[in-house]
Write a protein that holds these residues in place. Structure first.
Motif, PDB file in Angstrom:
ATOM      1  N   TYR A   1      43.418  27.194  45.462  1.00  0.00           N
ATOM      2  CA  TYR A   1      44.379  27.535  46.084  1.00  0.00           C
ATOM      3  C   TYR A   1      44.094  28.389  47.363  1.00  0.00           C
ATOM      4  N   GLU A   2      42.953  28.920  47.088  1.00  0.00           N
ATOM      5  CA  GLU A   2      42.534  29.755  48.201  1.00  0.00           C
ATOM      6  C   GLU A   2      42.539  29.249  49.673  1.00  0.00           C
ATOM      7  N   GLU A   3      41.850  28.333  49.736  1.00  0.00           N
ATOM      8  CA  GLU A   3      41.563  27.712  51.262  1.00  0.00           C
ATOM      9  C   GLU A   3      43.414  27.543  51.985  1.00  0.00           C
ATOM     10  N   ALA A   4      44.064  26.833  51.310  1.00  0.00           N
ATOM     11  CA  ALA A   4      45.341  26.558  51.781  1.00  0.00           C
ATOM     12  C   ALA A   4      46.157  27.800  52.071  1.00  0.00           C
ATOM     13  N   LEU A   5      46.159  28.655  51.126  1.00  0.00           N
ATOM     14  CA  LEU A   5      46.933  30.020  51.257  1.00  0.00           C
ATOM     15  C   LEU A   5      46.378  31.021  51.906  1.00  0.00           C
ATOM     16  N   THR A   6      44.893  31.031  52.566  1.00  0.00           N
ATOM     17  CA  THR A   6      44.638  32.077  53.295  1.00  0.00           C
ATOM     18  C   THR A   6      45.167  31.885  54.710  1.00  0.00           C
ATOM     19  N   LEU A   7      45.570  30.815  55.437  1.00  0.00           N
ATOM     20  CA  LEU A   7      46.271  30.349  56.404  1.00  0.00           C
ATOM     21  C   LEU A   7      47.756  30.739  56.396  1.00  0.00           C
ATOM     22  N   GLN A   8      48.131  31.110  55.224  1.00  0.00           N
ATOM     23  CA  GLN A   8      49.543  31.535  55.179  1.00  0.00           C
ATOM     24  C   GLN A   8      49.582  33.119  54.763  1.00  0.00           C
ATOM     25  N   ASN A   9      48.856  33.938  55.226  1.00  0.00           N
ATOM     26  CA  ASN A   9      48.936  35.350  55.005  1.00  0.00           C
ATOM     27  C   ASN A   9      48.469  35.811  53.798  1.00  0.00           C
ATOM     28  N   PHE A  10      47.606  35.096  52.923  1.00  0.00           N
ATOM     29  CA  PHE A  10      47.022  35.446  51.774  1.00  0.00           C
ATOM     30  C   PHE A  10      45.739  35.809  51.952  1.00  0.00           C
ATOM     31  N   PHE A  11      45.145  36.954  51.028  1.00  0.00           N
ATOM     32  CA  PHE A  11      43.759  37.266  50.953  1.00  0.00           C
ATOM     33  C   PHE A  11      43.142  37.179  49.822  1.00  0.00           C
ATOM     34  N   ARG A  12      42.153  36.923  49.297  1.00  0.00           N
ATOM     35  CA  ARG A  12      41.394  37.101  48.101  1.00  0.00           C
ATOM     36  C   ARG A  12      40.713  38.430  48.106  1.00  0.00           C
ATOM     37  N   ILE A  13      41.315  39.215  47.332  1.00  0.00           N
ATOM     38  CA  ILE A  13      40.571  40.663  47.343  1.00  0.00           C
ATOM     39  C   ILE A  13      39.541  41.109  46.260  1.00  0.00           C
ATOM     40  N   HIS A  14      39.613  39.938  45.512  1.00  0.00           N
ATOM     41  CA  HIS A  14      38.779  40.271  44.154  1.00  0.00           C
ATOM     42  C   HIS A  14      38.444  38.795  43.837  1.00  0.00           C
ATOM     43  N   LYS A  15      37.539  38.427  42.801  1.00  0.00           N
ATOM     44  CA  LYS A  15      37.157  37.114  42.269  1.00  0.00           C
ATOM     45  C   LYS A  15      38.182  36.665  41.716  1.00  0.00           C
TER      46      LYS A  15
ATOM     47  N   SER B   1      52.128  46.058  40.868  1.00  0.00           N
ATOM     48  CA  SER B   1      50.672  45.905  40.362  1.00  0.00           C
ATOM     49  C   SER B   1      49.867  46.802  41.230  1.00  0.00           C
ATOM     50  N   GLU B   2      48.783  47.197  40.579  1.00  0.00           N
ATOM     51  CA  GLU B   2      47.463  48.023  41.420  1.00  0.00           C
ATOM     52  C   GLU B   2      46.305  46.985  41.095  1.00  0.00           C
ATOM     53  N   ILE B   3      45.952  46.363  42.359  1.00  0.00           N
ATOM     54  CA  ILE B   3      44.833  45.603  41.854  1.00  0.00           C
ATOM     55  C   ILE B   3      43.475  46.057  43.054  1.00  0.00           C
ATOM     56  N   GLU B   4      42.311  46.333  42.241  1.00  0.00           N
ATOM     57  CA  GLU B   4      41.389  46.842  43.006  1.00  0.00           C
ATOM     58  C   GLU B   4      40.728  45.777  43.813  1.00  0.00           C
ATOM     59  N   ILE B   5      40.111  46.324  45.039  1.00  0.00           N
ATOM     60  CA  ILE B   5      39.601  45.365  46.170  1.00  0.00           C
ATOM     61  C   ILE B   5      38.264  45.437  45.777  1.00  0.00           C
ATOM     62  N   SER B   6      37.516  44.170  45.373  1.00  0.00           N
ATOM     63  CA  SER B   6      36.060  44.367  45.266  1.00  0.00           C
ATOM     64  C   SER B   6      35.249  44.872  46.461  1.00  0.00           C
ATOM     65  N   MET B   7      34.071  45.542  46.203  1.00  0.00           N
ATOM     66  CA  MET B   7      33.250  45.783  47.364  1.00  0.00           C
ATOM     67  C   MET B   7      32.949  44.744  48.173  1.00  0.00           C
ATOM     68  N   ARG B   8      32.516  43.688  47.526  1.00  0.00           N
ATOM     69  CA  ARG B   8      32.256  42.562  48.606  1.00  0.00           C
ATOM     70  C   ARG B   8      33.239  42.110  49.528  1.00  0.00           C
ATOM     71  N   ARG B   9      34.686  42.350  49.271  1.00  0.00           N
ATOM     72  CA  ARG B   9      35.537  41.828  50.060  1.00  0.00           C
ATOM     73  C   ARG B   9      36.362  42.918  50.974  1.00  0.00           C
ATOM     74  N   LYS B  10      35.751  44.139  50.659  1.00  0.00           N
ATOM     75  CA  LYS B  10      36.361  45.245  51.108  1.00  0.00           C
ATOM     76  C   LYS B  10      36.415  45.466  52.649  1.00  0.00           C
ATOM     77  N   ALA B  11      35.169  45.204  53.281  1.00  0.00           N
ATOM     78  CA  ALA B  11      35.209  45.332  54.784  1.00  0.00           C
ATOM     79  C   ALA B  11      35.906  44.085  55.464  1.00  0.00           C
ATOM     80  N   ASP B  12      35.860  42.885  55.018  1.00  0.00           N
ATOM     81  CA  ASP B  12      36.666  41.854  55.521  1.00  0.00           C
ATOM     82  C   ASP B  12      38.322  42.111  55.461  1.00  0.00           C
TER      83      ASP B  12
END
Length: 129
Positions: A70-84, A110-121
């Motif tokens: 789902y990631e690719e299609a939803l990224t265009l719709q204001n979604f962001f993968r903040i963690h694996k 819900s509270e969800i941690e942002i992974s270190m890898r994705r924080k800057a983006d």
């Protein structure tokens, strides 16, 4: 086998419906296909080969596909993968906690941690909002 043929036809049908209604996504649960308006998805949590969709009405839908599906299609719709294991709909973001660990708080509490890898983006995207 007949079940596999039926499954393939249902997949094709759901793809056609999704293309005709670009604001909706087809979610394949175990025994049904849900056609959900994309703007009602608060967040998606990945668990092994499953994804759990959390909707703004409190409903949860478990589907037999991975977040990557789902990631690719939803990224265009204001979604962001903040963690694996988490994709969020930025429209439902309520708060960003900036402690030792960065985390988002969503409208469903819900509270969800942002992974270190994705924080800057993530921070770059939020600056552009």
């Amino acid at each position: 086998n007949q079940n596999q043929q039926l499954e393939a036809r249902l997949d094709m049908l759901s793809d056609i419906i999704s293309k005709q209604h670009p604001g909706k996504i087809a979610l394949h649960a175990a025994k049904e296909i849900h056609f959900v308006p994309i703007n009602q998805i608060v967040r998606i949590e990945g668990e092994n080969n499953y994804s759990i969709f959390y909707l703004d009405n409190g409903k949860k839908i478990v589907v037999t596909k991975t977040l990557k599906d789902y990631e690719e299609a939803l990224t265009l719709q204001n979604f962001f993968r903040i963690h694996k294991s988490h994709i969020i709909n930025i429209d439902y973001l309520v708060k960003l906690n900036k402690g030792e660990v960065y985390a988002v708080v969503m409208s469903d509490g819900s509270e969800i941690e942002i992974s270190m890898r994705r924080k800057a983006d993530f921070l770059k995207i939020m600056e552009g909002k």
